[in-house]
Write an enzyme that holds these catalytic residues in place. Sequence first.
Site, mmCIF file in Angstrom:
data_model
loop_
_atom_site.group_PDB
_atom_site.id
_atom_site.type_symbol
_atom_site.label_atom_id
_atom_site.label_comp_id
_atom_site.label_asym_id
_atom_site.label_seq_id
_atom_site.Cartn_x
_atom_site.Cartn_y
_atom_site.Cartn_z
ATOM 1 N N HIS A 16 0.841 -1.207 0.000
ATOM 2 C CA HIS A 16 0.000 0.000 0.000
ATOM 3 C C HIS A 16 0.876 1.257 0.000
ATOM 4 O O HIS A 16 0.602 2.223 -0.723
ATOM 5 C CB HIS A 16 -0.873 0.058 1.260
ATOM 6 C CG HIS A 16 -1.883 -1.033 1.398
ATOM 7 N ND1 HIS A 16 -1.977 -1.822 2.519
ATOM 8 C CD2 HIS A 16 -2.856 -1.470 0.560
ATOM 9 C CE1 HIS A 16 -2.967 -2.688 2.384
ATOM 10 N NE2 HIS A 16 -3.517 -2.503 1.188
ATOM 11 N N LYS A 40 -17.171 -7.277 7.301
ATOM 12 C CA LYS A 40 -15.902 -7.983 7.503
ATOM 13 C C LYS A 40 -15.553 -7.953 8.982
ATOM 14 O O LYS A 40 -15.984 -7.068 9.697
ATOM 15 C CB LYS A 40 -14.792 -7.273 6.721
ATOM 16 C CG LYS A 40 -14.801 -7.584 5.238
ATOM 17 C CD LYS A 40 -13.507 -7.100 4.601
ATOM 18 C CE LYS A 40 -13.481 -7.361 3.108
ATOM 19 N NZ LYS A 40 -12.286 -6.807 2.473
ATOM 20 N N ARG A 91 -1.987 -6.151 -8.336
ATOM 21 C CA ARG A 91 -0.953 -7.143 -8.039
ATOM 22 C C ARG A 91 -0.968 -8.225 -9.108
ATOM 23 O O ARG A 91 -1.012 -7.937 -10.284
ATOM 24 C CB ARG A 91 -1.198 -7.753 -6.651
ATOM 25 C CG ARG A 91 -0.819 -6.841 -5.535
ATOM 26 C CD ARG A 91 -1.423 -7.294 -4.236
ATOM 27 N NE ARG A 91 -2.869 -7.146 -4.271
ATOM 28 C CZ ARG A 91 -3.650 -7.213 -3.211
ATOM 29 N NH1 ARG A 91 -3.142 -7.459 -2.036
ATOM 30 N NH2 ARG A 91 -4.945 -7.030 -3.318
ATOM 31 N N SER A 129 -2.700 -7.664 3.101
ATOM 32 C CA SER A 129 -2.920 -7.569 4.545
ATOM 33 C C SER A 129 -3.239 -8.948 5.124
ATOM 34 O O SER A 129 -2.813 -9.284 6.228
ATOM 35 C CB SER A 129 -4.072 -6.607 4.844
ATOM 36 O OG SER A 129 -3.781 -5.333 4.344
HETATM 37 P P1 ADP Z 1 -9.377 -4.413 -0.521
HETATM 38 O O1 ADP Z 1 -9.794 -3.087 -1.091
HETATM 39 O O2 ADP Z 1 -9.584 -5.576 -1.454
HETATM 40 O O3 ADP Z 1 -9.774 -4.676 0.883
HETATM 41 P P2 ADP Z 1 -6.757 -3.601 0.325
HETATM 42 O O4 ADP Z 1 -7.295 -2.717 1.310
HETATM 43 O O5 ADP Z 1 -5.745 -4.594 0.794
HETATM 44 O O6 ADP Z 1 -7.778 -4.388 -0.514
HETATM 45 O O7 ADP Z 1 -6.073 -2.774 -0.825
HETATM 46 C C1 ADP Z 1 -6.474 -1.527 -1.300
HETATM 47 C C2 ADP Z 1 -5.841 -1.304 -2.646
HETATM 48 O O8 ADP Z 1 -4.432 -1.492 -2.563
HETATM 49 C C3 ADP Z 1 -6.319 -2.251 -3.736
HETATM 50 O O9 ADP Z 1 -6.364 -1.533 -4.950
HETATM 51 C C4 ADP Z 1 -5.248 -3.297 -3.794
HETATM 52 O O10 ADP Z 1 -5.170 -3.900 -5.066
HETATM 53 C C5 ADP Z 1 -4.024 -2.454 -3.503
HETATM 54 N N1 ADP Z 1 -2.926 -3.251 -2.971
HETATM 55 C C6 ADP Z 1 -2.923 -4.003 -1.855
HETATM 56 N N2 ADP Z 1 -1.733 -4.626 -1.682
HETATM 57 C C7 ADP Z 1 -0.954 -4.252 -2.742
HETATM 58 C C8 ADP Z 1 0.365 -4.577 -3.181
HETATM 59 N N3 ADP Z 1 1.119 -5.436 -2.501
HETATM 60 N N4 ADP Z 1 0.823 -3.991 -4.315
HETATM 61 C C9 ADP Z 1 0.023 -3.162 -5.013
HETATM 62 N N5 ADP Z 1 -1.232 -2.829 -4.671
HETATM 63 C C10 ADP Z 1 -1.717 -3.365 -3.568
#
Ligand code: ADP
Length: 165
Positions: A16, A40, A91, A129
Amino acid sequence: MVAVYPGSFDPITYGHLDIITRASKFVDTLVVAVLNNSAKSPMFSVEERIVMLKKTCADLGLKNIKFTDFSGLLIDFAKEISANVIIRGLRAVTDFEYEFQMALTNRSLNSSVETLFISTSTQYLYLSSSVVKEVAILGGDISFMVPAIVGDEIKKKLEKIKREA
Ligand code: ADP
């Protein structure tokens, strides 16, 4: 340009942070928005997640970032804060179908807001995460996945869960 970067951030990872750092370079203001999703069962409350986001971004010296939470439709929230761009990270290929569907849905709801995808840096390709939490619960090293302050908060949270069990 005002952009919104939405997500669960439960908790923030280096993946992130990489997206936040890179997006902050080409937008005027980046609003990192934590989704308040009661369906969630998160490890951290929305408030705890925002505190960790603020601390880690301040440590990187990033200045044009704001932090907030939101619930309901992302596209409505984007309008509320006058954001014209949604930032999402991509990703492995598995992200693509869902993200593409979301982007098209959001555009059909409001065509004046564009979704911009930033591809992950290769070292974070499989970082999420959920992976961080699973490895931490099983006692593995997460120091290369999250900043130290986040690692400390996860440790405290797991100790608390253990005490209360
Ligand atoms: P979600 O919205 O599915 O709960 P997250 O909160 O983990 O997912 O992620 C928010 C955003 O950050 C999403 O666009 C996700 O694809 C991106 N993201 C999460 N981890 C990574 C990573 N390792 N590299 C690039 N983008 C990421």
